[in-house]
Scaffold this active site. Sequence first.
Site, PDB file in Angstrom:
ATOM      1  N   GLY A 138      91.704  29.192  18.670  1.00 48.10           N
ATOM      2  CA  GLY A 138      91.606  30.426  17.844  1.00 48.10           C
ATOM      3  C   GLY A 138      92.461  31.623  18.257  1.00 48.10           C
ATOM      4  O   GLY A 138      92.391  32.902  18.327  1.00 48.10           O
ATOM      5  N   ASN A 180     103.187  38.547  16.597  1.00 51.81           N
ATOM      6  CA  ASN A 180     102.212  38.633  16.696  1.00 51.81           C
ATOM      7  C   ASN A 180     101.525  39.807  17.634  1.00 51.81           C
ATOM      8  O   ASN A 180     100.516  39.551  18.256  1.00 51.81           O
ATOM      9  CB  ASN A 180     101.010  37.997  15.819  1.00 51.81           C
ATOM     10  CG  ASN A 180     100.277  38.858  14.907  1.00 51.81           C
ATOM     11  OD1 ASN A 180      99.493  39.701  15.043  1.00 51.81           O
ATOM     12  ND2 ASN A 180      99.885  38.440  13.455  1.00 51.81           N
ATOM     13  N   LYS A 232      98.656  41.374  17.310  1.00 48.08           N
ATOM     14  CA  LYS A 232      97.662  41.830  17.530  1.00 48.08           C
ATOM     15  C   LYS A 232      97.305  40.335  18.432  1.00 48.08           C
ATOM     16  O   LYS A 232      96.172  40.351  18.840  1.00 48.08           O
ATOM     17  CB  LYS A 232      97.294  41.706  15.265  1.00 48.08           C
ATOM     18  CG  LYS A 232      95.104  41.881  15.643  1.00 48.08           C
ATOM     19  CD  LYS A 232      95.449  41.490  14.704  1.00 48.08           C
ATOM     20  CE  LYS A 232      94.605  43.197  14.123  1.00 48.08           C
ATOM     21  NZ  LYS A 232      93.974  43.108  12.902  1.00 48.08           N
ATOM     22  N   GLN A 285      95.183  37.459  23.508  1.00 54.46           N
ATOM     23  CA  GLN A 285      95.437  36.101  24.303  1.00 54.46           C
ATOM     24  C   GLN A 285      95.074  36.854  24.997  1.00 54.46           C
ATOM     25  O   GLN A 285      94.936  36.756  26.228  1.00 54.46           O
ATOM     26  CB  GLN A 285      97.087  35.418  24.352  1.00 54.46           C
ATOM     27  CG  GLN A 285      96.687  34.813  22.786  1.00 54.46           C
ATOM     28  CD  GLN A 285      95.750  33.175  23.407  1.00 54.46           C
ATOM     29  OE1 GLN A 285      96.847  32.253  24.238  1.00 54.46           O
ATOM     30  NE2 GLN A 285      94.992  33.182  23.056  1.00 54.46           N
ATOM     31  N   GLY A 344     105.769  33.075  25.894  1.00 58.55           N
ATOM     32  CA  GLY A 344     104.595  32.640  26.026  1.00 58.55           C
ATOM     33  C   GLY A 344     103.593  34.030  26.726  1.00 58.55           C
ATOM     34  O   GLY A 344     103.611  34.359  27.731  1.00 58.55           O
ATOM     35  N   GLY A 374     100.106  32.709  26.297  1.00 56.93           N
ATOM     36  CA  GLY A 374      98.537  32.870  26.431  1.00 56.93           C
ATOM     37  C   GLY A 374      98.070  32.359  28.187  1.00 56.93           C
ATOM     38  O   GLY A 374      96.355  32.639  28.035  1.00 56.93           O
ATOM     39  N   GLU A 375      98.667  31.814  28.957  1.00 56.53           N
ATOM     40  CA  GLU A 375      97.957  32.262  30.533  1.00 56.53           C
ATOM     41  C   GLU A 375      98.308  33.043  31.622  1.00 56.53           C
ATOM     42  O   GLU A 375      98.184  33.146  32.153  1.00 56.53           O
ATOM     43  CB  GLU A 375      98.574  31.041  30.942  1.00 56.53           C
ATOM     44  CG  GLU A 375      98.508  29.505  29.887  1.00 56.53           C
ATOM     45  CD  GLU A 375      98.601  28.050  31.301  1.00 56.53           C
ATOM     46  OE1 GLU A 375      98.155  27.730  31.283  1.00 56.53           O
ATOM     47  OE2 GLU A 375      99.234  27.772  30.310  1.00 56.53           O
TER      48      GLU A 375
END
Length: 760
Positions: free
Chosen positions: A479, A654, A656, A661, A724, A726-727
């Site tokens: 996703g 990117n 967007k 994220q 990164g 994501g987190e």
Amino acid sequence: MTQAPPAAVDTAGVLGRPVDRVDGTAKTSGAVRFSTDYPYPDLAHAALVCATVARGRIISIDTAAATALPGVLAVLTHENAPTMNPPRAVTLLDLSTMAASSTVNVLNTDEVHWDGQPVAVAVATSPEAAAEAAALVRVDYQASPSAVDFDAALPDAVEQKNSMLAPAGGSKGDAERALAEAAVSVDLRFTTPGHNHNALEPHGTTAAWVGDELTVHDGTQSIEWTRRHLAHRFGVPVSNVRVIAPFVGGGFGGKARVWPGTVLAVLAARATGRPVRLLLTREAVYRTVGGRTPSVQRVALGATASGRLTALVHTSTTLTGRAGGSPEQVVSQSRHLYAAKHMLLRQSQVTLDLLPNTSMRAPGEAIGTYALEAAIDELAHRLDLDPVELRLRNEPERDPLDGKRFSHRRLRAALEVGAARFGWAGRSPDPRSMRDGRWLVGWGVAAAYHPSWQLPAALTLRLSADGSVVLRSALHEMGMGTATAQAQIVAHELGVPFESVRVEHGDSALPSGPPAGGSAQTASLAAAVLSVCAELRGAVHALARRSGSPLGRRPLAGLAARDGGLFGPDGGETYVEVLTRAGRAHLDASVGGGSRLRRFADQARFMTRLALDGRRWVRAASGAHFCEVRVDPDTGEVRVSRWVGVFDIGTVVNAKTAASQLRGGIVMGLGLALGEHTLVDPRTGRIMNANLSEYHVPVHADVPELDVSFLDDPDPTMPLGVLGAGEVGITGVGGAVANAVFHATGRRVYDLPITLDKLL
């Protein structure tokens, strides 16, 4: 799975553009398939029977009523299940050994290691019949003494050892003495509860055997690790196992390891000779899939009267299951965030007879930043100093603990930009001094921090004479828009239109991608993409030289994306024209993977780079959260009404998908701060709220508009400069909310979640 970008996309400056996700239309129209959507003839369905004791042994198991039901094909228990190989011990020489979620060889033993461990699996022609059969299985246990109470076990905590992948602590100077001598100090105790995974797609597996060849559709974050784990467990060559996971409906760490449901679906398919589907109920996810450990933390800070830190102490105690689990790096960020002269960092853990815990978005840092950032805020209050200013005064030039250089650090800029966007200068410093009608208004700030990783990745790239480019890798799409981002990187590197790049992914038949964890997938794949694009440019150049193309007379170093792509430089020959002149339909390049020897070499290089980088750099994504809350003084109701987050995640591939994220991390952090709490019965070890009715996650009404922006400054030591995203978004969120609540109410909450009873 193949994903093709939409047509009619401007190719100028493709890197960083907010390109729509290439799978967007397919997902929103319901065209994509998840792990339990694949049709098979004669498909059977399975349901689990879970243990109801925390520790003990099965003395009898009655399956007669279950097997008598119409449609039931089998009820597998430890008495009749086929034999499997036990999970392998974890070794850094083979990272795929980290796929094992526990040490238990489920259904090959009569021993019970946690309340919820599967003790039987019912297989039937329909999911309803399987569920009914599972409910009819009767199990008698001989219970053994168990330890399941986290608070009661705290005196037995053992100090955690350092490892290459997860440093457990460290010290500098004499922090306790400096704390005692400090002009101003705080010494605080914080607690965070356990949290459970609630991905939109529950864990599910469809498994089919043809002889000794196995095909598995599984919602996994680690395709290659899952493949190798299953090959070992069932005693077949790795080449005989195919794992397919083109789309995963959310993972967040919960699908990084192989949990019992996956293994038992494969076992049931082998035992019955039919394809089997096992989709966990929400309750079964809680019972059989680990989550975040609870924690008890001490954060003590000492400072001069001007706000310079002289002492920083951060210690934590967490739990692991006796049958497995992952230590949490709770004090990780405290090694790096603030320039204290004396530091003491220590992590301890207790071992309990509970479901093995596992990674959950920003494991360690998500809860560690809550305690650290709330303590920094309390120190600022006692110093009568602005919380942003206190952070800026203690921003280090080098790593505070060991003096290593930062590869890249823009936290100061994130704080300053965030404060300006939020309007922080308008904050009244005194608690309970800001109101909007009956609402108490509070503003809070916290730093965000998450280390950056790079893992081995393999992929192939094909350039065809029709102008198309195909990237193939068993990367994961959960996703976050991975296929879209990697297509952008390829287009950028080769100078080709974005719409000409296609990405094939999510299948172990492809070259092995890295696990999707640690916010490492984008950078790991980017490194491989940069390498394979360079190899492809070299191959085109060599072909041009052999065929007499004008391109072959140019130096290879000149074939950068901007002047050597499919469009070709002014007056030059394009890549496509080179292939056509040479009579080639396509040209291939590859990096990583391949033979077993090459795979081990890739892993050896990874471990070497990890060790060298650990001695040389401190590398991390960072950011700043600014939060506004409104608190009802009569009811204690808390509403988050405004949010600004500014992040340094290196290069933004990117805009967007990266913003999405980070917003997702913030939303998950709001759950951590205000609602999520796994309630474990301290007498039995049973989760008491194993459902979404009583385990509270954020809904739309809980989330304001989230203003997210980036500094977009590349880290020169990372592939393409990517750190990164994501987190890092969830780290610091708990602290920002807690600090805003304190500013609104004057009450410091030391125990998450922040519920209304703690404010009345």
